[in-house]
Structure formats: structure tokens, C-alpha cells
Design an enzyme around this catalytic site. Structure first.
Site, PDB file in Angstrom:
ATOM      1  N   LYS A  78      29.715 -34.307  17.000  1.00 31.83           N
ATOM      2  CA  LYS A  78      28.441 -33.322  16.021  1.00 31.83           C
ATOM      3  C   LYS A  78      28.831 -34.451  14.640  1.00 31.83           C
ATOM      4  O   LYS A  78      30.040 -34.822  13.684  1.00 31.83           O
ATOM      5  CB  LYS A  78      29.482 -32.541  16.073  1.00 31.83           C
TER       6      LYS A  78
HETATM    7  O1  G3P Z   1      29.661 -24.562  17.193  1.00 30.46           O
HETATM    8  C1  G3P Z   1      28.849 -24.305  16.279  1.00 30.46           C
HETATM    9  C2  G3P Z   1      28.890 -22.664  16.430  1.00 30.46           C
HETATM   10  O2  G3P Z   1      28.337 -22.641  18.002  1.00 30.46           O
HETATM   11  C3  G3P Z   1      29.425 -21.279  15.802  1.00 30.46           C
HETATM   12  O3  G3P Z   1      29.197 -20.205  15.927  1.00 30.46           O
HETATM   13  O4  G3P Z   1      30.059 -18.254  16.073  1.00 30.46           O
HETATM   14  O5  G3P Z   1      31.079 -19.729  14.573  1.00 30.46           O
HETATM   15  O6  G3P Z   1      28.281 -19.220  13.823  1.00 30.46           O
HETATM   16  P1  G3P Z   1      29.890 -19.357  14.617  1.00 30.46           P
END
Ligand code: G3P
Length: 224
Positions: A85
Site C-alpha cells: 500500500k
Molecule cells: O484500510 C483503509 C480503509 O478501509 C480505512 O477505513 O474506516 O478507517 O475510514 P476507515
């Protein structure tokens, strides 16, 4: 549509794998920190559970080109299923170009606009991760972003796969499937919710109640 689990929690990964629904895993530094465990220990365990075919996204923490490339090469050595990533920045996009040429899988993260997704595809990213929940959080339409990226990628036959990220609820999953996204990366609690419908519970309860009202000798042994 492929289901990835958005977690670094090994127990959650094992449960989703047991359901037979797991196509990959995505992590980020926040999810790794939540485990309270050493990075390499967690990463290796996840990589082993997923095996050689199903991708595991692990994130670099450097923000400069050289640092990102160096960290990505080390992460990629952890297993053939590692996708690195890389944050959506000019240095990040340059790093994606270099890593793609070396055959290292990449996942461009922190994507919030169609033009950012276009840059990721042009750089040869394996995956792009638009964050829908965080856009919804600031009163923007997260799923509209997915619709536009799907159209752009189809217009030019880009091979980059779209991972709908920052998924918060089953509605995000439903919309991802309707729009033709390749993948949704789903938190474990949301994946559990996908099974649920009150009419399923009520229906099952009624079937069992009616079955149990039959005299015992009406039932073959294998259905007792
Ligand atoms: O891993 C990236 C993403 O899915 C993070 O999600 O819930 O922290 O906005 P969130």
C-alpha cells in the site's frame, strides 16, 4: 465481486476464512496498531493464513520516493501474495511506477477523487483504494466516487482493480456490487451484518416450530 477483510486481527481473518468468503486482506498502520502486536509477527501470520494466491495489503510508512521503494521491496519479500500500500502523493505515484516495473503488486491508498484514481491506474497500480466512508463523513457522496472510477477505468480498459475501502455498513457493499467494483474491503463487523435479515430469523424459527409439531414417528431418523 471479491471480499477482502479490512483488519489485522488474525482471529477475525480465521473466522471469515472459515466461512469460505475471504478473497484477501487489507491492513493499514491504524489496524496494525490496534492489534498491540509486533508488525512482522502479525504480517507473517496473515500472509500464511491467506496462502500464495490471496493478496494481503501491507502499508509503507515512509513518505519520500526512496523510502517508499525501499520499504516496499522489503514488504514484498514477505510473501508472493503481498500488495504494497502506497499513499496517493506525487512521490507515491512515482514509487508505484518503479515497483510495477519490478513486478511488485501495489495498492494506492488514501484516494478521494477520480483524478487521483486515474493517476494510480496510469502509474500501473495493481489496486486502487478509494475511501468511501471518510467521504460520507464529510457529507460528500462516497459511492459517487466509485461510480466515476468504474466509468473511467472502463473507458480506457485500465487493469487496476478497484477496492472500495473505508466501508462502514452493508449498504456500501450492496452499492459496490451494483456499480461493478472489483473488490470491497470490509470490516469484520460489517461482514457479519451481511448475513442478517429479520425475516430469515423469523422464517427459520417458524419452520423449526412446525417441524417439531410433527409426531416423532413421522420423521425419518436422519431428520430427528
Ligand atoms: O484500510 C483503509 C480503509 O478501509 C480505512 O477505513 O474506516 O478507517 O475510514 P476507515
Amino acid at each position: 465481486m471479491k471480499f477482502f477483510l479490512d483488519t489485522a486481527n488474525v482471529e477475525e481473518i480465521k473466522k471469515a476464512d472459515d466461512w469460505g468468503l475471504l478473497d484477501g486482506v487489507t491492513t493499514n498502520p491504524t489496524l496494525i496498531a490496534k492489534t498491540g502486536r509486533p508488525f512482522l509477527e502479525v504480517a507473517k501470520e496473515i500472509i500464511e493464513i491467506l496462502g500464495p494466491e490471496r493478496p494481503v495489503s501491507l502499508e509503507v510508512v515512509a513518505t519520500d520516493y526512496e523510502g517508499m521503494v525501499r520499504q516496499a521491496r522489503e514488504l514484498a519479500k514477505l510473501g508472493p501474495n503481498v500488495a504494497v500500500k502506497i499513499p496517493m502523493t506525487p512521490d507515491g505515484i512515482k514509487a508505484v511506477k518503479t515497483l510495477s516495473a519490478e513486478g511488485i503488486k501495489t495498492n494506492v491508498t488514501l484516494v478521494f477523487s477520480p483524478s487521483q484514481a486515474l493517476l494510480a491506474a496510469k502509474a500501473g497500480a495493481t489496486y486502487v483504494s478509494p475511501f468511501v466512508g471518510r467521504l460520507d463523513d464529510i457529507s460528500m457522496e462516497g459511492m459517487k466516487l466509485i461510480e466515476e472510477i468504474v466509468t473511467i477505468y472502463r473507458n480506457y480498459d485500465f487493469e487496476t482493480e478497484i477496492i472500495v475501502a473505508s466501508v462502514r455498513h452493508p449498504e456500501h457493499v450492496r452499492m459496490s456490487a451494483l456499480l461493478g467494483a472489483d473488490i470491497a474491503t470490509i470490516p469484520f463487523a460489517t461482514m457479519e451484518k451481511l448475513f442478517k435479515h429479520p425475516l430469515t430469523d423469523i422464517g427459520l424459527e417458524r419452520f423449526l416450530k412446525d417441524w417439531n409439531s410433527l409426531p416423532e414417528d413421522f420423521k425419518p431418523d436422519f431428520l430427528k
